[in-house]
Motif scaffolding. Structure first.
Motif, PDB file in Angstrom:
ATOM      1  N   PRO A 178      30.336  28.992  43.667  1.00  0.00           N
ATOM      2  CA  PRO A 178      28.952  29.008  42.708  1.00  0.00           C
ATOM      3  C   PRO A 178      29.317  28.696  41.151  1.00  0.00           C
ATOM      4  N   ALA A 179      28.281  28.129  40.549  1.00  0.00           N
ATOM      5  CA  ALA A 179      28.535  28.105  38.976  1.00  0.00           C
ATOM      6  C   ALA A 179      28.610  29.299  38.559  1.00  0.00           C
ATOM      7  N   ASP A 180      28.192  30.342  38.822  1.00  0.00           N
ATOM      8  CA  ASP A 180      28.611  31.812  38.320  1.00  0.00           C
ATOM      9  C   ASP A 180      29.668  32.574  38.846  1.00  0.00           C
ATOM     10  N   ALA A 181      30.509  31.962  39.548  1.00  0.00           N
ATOM     11  CA  ALA A 181      31.618  32.666  40.086  1.00  0.00           C
ATOM     12  C   ALA A 181      32.700  33.269  38.968  1.00  0.00           C
ATOM     13  N   GLU A 182      33.366  34.361  39.597  1.00  0.00           N
ATOM     14  CA  GLU A 182      34.405  34.773  38.733  1.00  0.00           C
ATOM     15  C   GLU A 182      35.599  34.881  39.259  1.00  0.00           C
ATOM     16  N   LEU A 183      36.535  34.779  38.300  1.00  0.00           N
ATOM     17  CA  LEU A 183      38.033  34.884  38.680  1.00  0.00           C
ATOM     18  C   LEU A 183      38.519  36.264  38.806  1.00  0.00           C
ATOM     19  N   TRP A 184      39.101  36.909  39.717  1.00  0.00           N
ATOM     20  CA  TRP A 184      39.322  38.358  39.593  1.00  0.00           C
ATOM     21  C   TRP A 184      40.841  38.295  39.930  1.00  0.00           C
ATOM     22  N   VAL A 185      41.485  39.223  38.923  1.00  0.00           N
ATOM     23  CA  VAL A 185      42.728  39.448  38.858  1.00  0.00           C
ATOM     24  C   VAL A 185      43.059  40.863  39.575  1.00  0.00           C
ATOM     25  N   THR A 186      43.825  40.979  40.288  1.00  0.00           N
ATOM     26  CA  THR A 186      44.447  42.248  40.935  1.00  0.00           C
ATOM     27  C   THR A 186      45.647  42.657  40.436  1.00  0.00           C
ATOM     28  N   MET A 187      45.829  43.749  39.949  1.00  0.00           N
ATOM     29  CA  MET A 187      47.391  44.111  39.730  1.00  0.00           C
ATOM     30  C   MET A 187      47.926  45.354  40.523  1.00  0.00           C
ATOM     31  N   GLU A 188      48.787  45.327  40.831  1.00  0.00           N
ATOM     32  CA  GLU A 188      49.483  46.450  41.515  1.00  0.00           C
ATOM     33  C   GLU A 188      50.528  46.878  40.845  1.00  0.00           C
ATOM     34  N   GLY A 189      50.581  48.409  40.672  1.00  0.00           N
ATOM     35  CA  GLY A 189      51.694  48.916  39.918  1.00  0.00           C
ATOM     36  C   GLY A 189      52.700  49.460  40.851  1.00  0.00           C
ATOM     37  N   TRP A 190      54.027  49.876  40.344  1.00  0.00           N
ATOM     38  CA  TRP A 190      55.006  50.503  41.136  1.00  0.00           C
ATOM     39  C   TRP A 190      54.783  51.552  41.495  1.00  0.00           C
ATOM     40  N   ASP A 191      53.955  52.191  41.012  1.00  0.00           N
ATOM     41  CA  ASP A 191      53.427  53.536  41.413  1.00  0.00           C
ATOM     42  C   ASP A 191      52.302  53.667  42.630  1.00  0.00           C
ATOM     43  N   GLY A 192      52.115  52.392  42.976  1.00  0.00           N
ATOM     44  CA  GLY A 192      51.132  52.297  44.047  1.00  0.00           C
ATOM     45  C   GLY A 192      49.683  52.033  43.639  1.00  0.00           C
ATOM     46  N   SER A 193      49.263  52.298  42.391  1.00  0.00           N
ATOM     47  CA  SER A 193      47.994  52.012  41.909  1.00  0.00           C
ATOM     48  C   SER A 193      47.793  50.415  41.895  1.00  0.00           C
ATOM     49  N   MET A 194      46.156  50.323  42.080  1.00  0.00           N
ATOM     50  CA  MET A 194      45.825  48.996  42.143  1.00  0.00           C
ATOM     51  C   MET A 194      44.710  48.880  40.999  1.00  0.00           C
ATOM     52  N   HIS A 195      44.607  47.863  40.299  1.00  0.00           N
ATOM     53  CA  HIS A 195      43.460  47.766  39.287  1.00  0.00           C
ATOM     54  C   HIS A 195      42.862  46.294  39.278  1.00  0.00           C
ATOM     55  N   GLN A 196      41.793  46.230  39.214  1.00  0.00           N
ATOM     56  CA  GLN A 196      41.006  44.850  39.052  1.00  0.00           C
ATOM     57  C   GLN A 196      40.315  44.598  38.043  1.00  0.00           C
ATOM     58  N   GLY A 197      40.393  43.283  37.496  1.00  0.00           N
ATOM     59  CA  GLY A 197      39.571  42.797  36.328  1.00  0.00           C
ATOM     60  C   GLY A 197      39.118  41.402  36.634  1.00  0.00           C
ATOM     61  N   SER A 198      38.099  40.985  35.969  1.00  0.00           N
ATOM     62  CA  SER A 198      37.555  39.500  36.430  1.00  0.00           C
ATOM     63  C   SER A 198      37.129  39.063  35.030  1.00  0.00           C
ATOM     64  N   ILE A 199      37.099  37.561  35.076  1.00  0.00           N
ATOM     65  CA  ILE A 199      36.627  36.819  34.021  1.00  0.00           C
ATOM     66  C   ILE A 199      35.536  35.708  34.637  1.00  0.00           C
ATOM     67  N   ALA A 200      34.630  35.311  34.039  1.00  0.00           N
ATOM     68  CA  ALA A 200      34.077  34.286  34.410  1.00  0.00           C
ATOM     69  C   ALA A 200      34.660  33.038  34.563  1.00  0.00           C
ATOM     70  N   LEU A 201      34.302  32.325  35.575  1.00  0.00           N
ATOM     71  CA  LEU A 201      34.942  30.898  35.752  1.00  0.00           C
ATOM     72  C   LEU A 201      34.664  29.882  34.740  1.00  0.00           C
ATOM     73  N   SER A 202      33.432  30.100  34.452  1.00  0.00           N
ATOM     74  CA  SER A 202      32.870  29.227  33.147  1.00  0.00           C
ATOM     75  C   SER A 202      33.718  29.408  31.754  1.00  0.00           C
ATOM     76  N   LYS A 203      34.361  30.758  31.497  1.00  0.00           N
ATOM     77  CA  LYS A 203      35.084  30.753  30.492  1.00  0.00           C
ATOM     78  C   LYS A 203      36.571  30.511  30.707  1.00  0.00           C
ATOM     79  N   ALA A 204      36.772  31.078  31.886  1.00  0.00           N
ATOM     80  CA  ALA A 204      38.277  30.544  32.304  1.00  0.00           C
ATOM     81  C   ALA A 204      38.554  29.204  32.312  1.00  0.00           C
ATOM     82  N   SER A 205      37.734  28.218  33.136  1.00  0.00           N
ATOM     83  CA  SER A 205      37.881  26.836  33.416  1.00  0.00           C
ATOM     84  C   SER A 205      36.618  26.029  33.215  1.00  0.00           C
ATOM     85  N   PRO A 206      36.309  25.612  32.015  1.00  0.00           N
ATOM     86  CA  PRO A 206      35.119  24.767  32.060  1.00  0.00           C
ATOM     87  C   PRO A 206      35.281  23.552  32.789  1.00  0.00           C
ATOM     88  N   ALA A 207      36.545  22.981  32.707  1.00  0.00           N
ATOM     89  CA  ALA A 207      36.942  21.931  33.487  1.00  0.00           C
ATOM     90  C   ALA A 207      36.588  21.786  34.965  1.00  0.00           C
TER      91      ALA A 207
END
Length: 178
Positions: free
Chosen positions: A137-166
């Motif tokens: 969809p046009a309002d989709a988001e790119l999600w970034v998931t990061m895993e740390g060496w200590d086992g922790s997991m964190h997620q963040g997102s950015i709108a696809l329209s901002k990440a890649s207008p093309a």
């Protein structure tokens, strides 16, 4: 005495003899016209010009951040597995030793098993080939998931329209399917 009559050269040979210098110079000059793109591509692959053609910006993922960039400022490229969009990323200096893996996906991941494609490369120049579903969809988001060496997991997102207008323009051109 036998006299041999001189045979005139064929028209093709006469043309070659007259124009061979100019044709050879032209054959040398044509590749020179493509050299600027060749050197720009080589610098991009080496990392001399940064991490991509278009820097998206910093994405905050829990306590860490990374700089995300489009490898090329164009729509997804065709691939046997489906359309692919290439992204590069660079971790911040302080989090480079704390992050074990970084994943990228269109849409929120359900679990670590569905975190998306993994970035590969050094922490300061990572790359990923992201499959772009035709039903994005046009309002989709790119999600970034990061895993740390200590086992922790964190997620963040950015709108696809901002990440890649093309990519968004590419989806609209193809008529995004619901």
């Amino acid at each position: 005495m036998n006299k041999v009559a001189a045979v005139p050269p064929s028209p093709l040979r006469a043309f070659w003899l007259k124009w061979r210098f100019h044709i050879n110079v032209l054959l040398l000059l044509i590749p020179l016209g493509f050299m600027p793109k060749y050197f720009a591509d080589a610098a991009l692959f080496r990392g001399d010009t940064g991490i991509g053609e278009r820097i998206v910006g910093d994405v905050q993922v829990g306590p860490w951040s990374l700089t995300l960039a489009e490898f090329r400022n164009e729509g997804p490229l065709p691939d046997p597995a489906g359309p692919m969009k290439f992204f590069n990323a660079a971790l911040c200096d302080t989090c480079a030793k704390q992050v074990k893996a970084t994943y990228l996906r269109i849409g929120k991941p359900r679990s670590l098993r569905a975190a998306g494609v993994i970035f590969f490369g050094t922490p300061y120049r990572m790359g990923a080939a992201l499959p772009v579903p035709e039903r994005t969809p046009a309002d989709a988001e790119l999600w970034v998931t990061m895993e740390g060496w200590d086992g922790s997991m964190h997620q963040g997102s950015i709108a696809l329209s901002k990440a890649s207008p093309a990519t968004l323009a590419w989806l609209k051109e193809r008529g995004a399917k619901p």
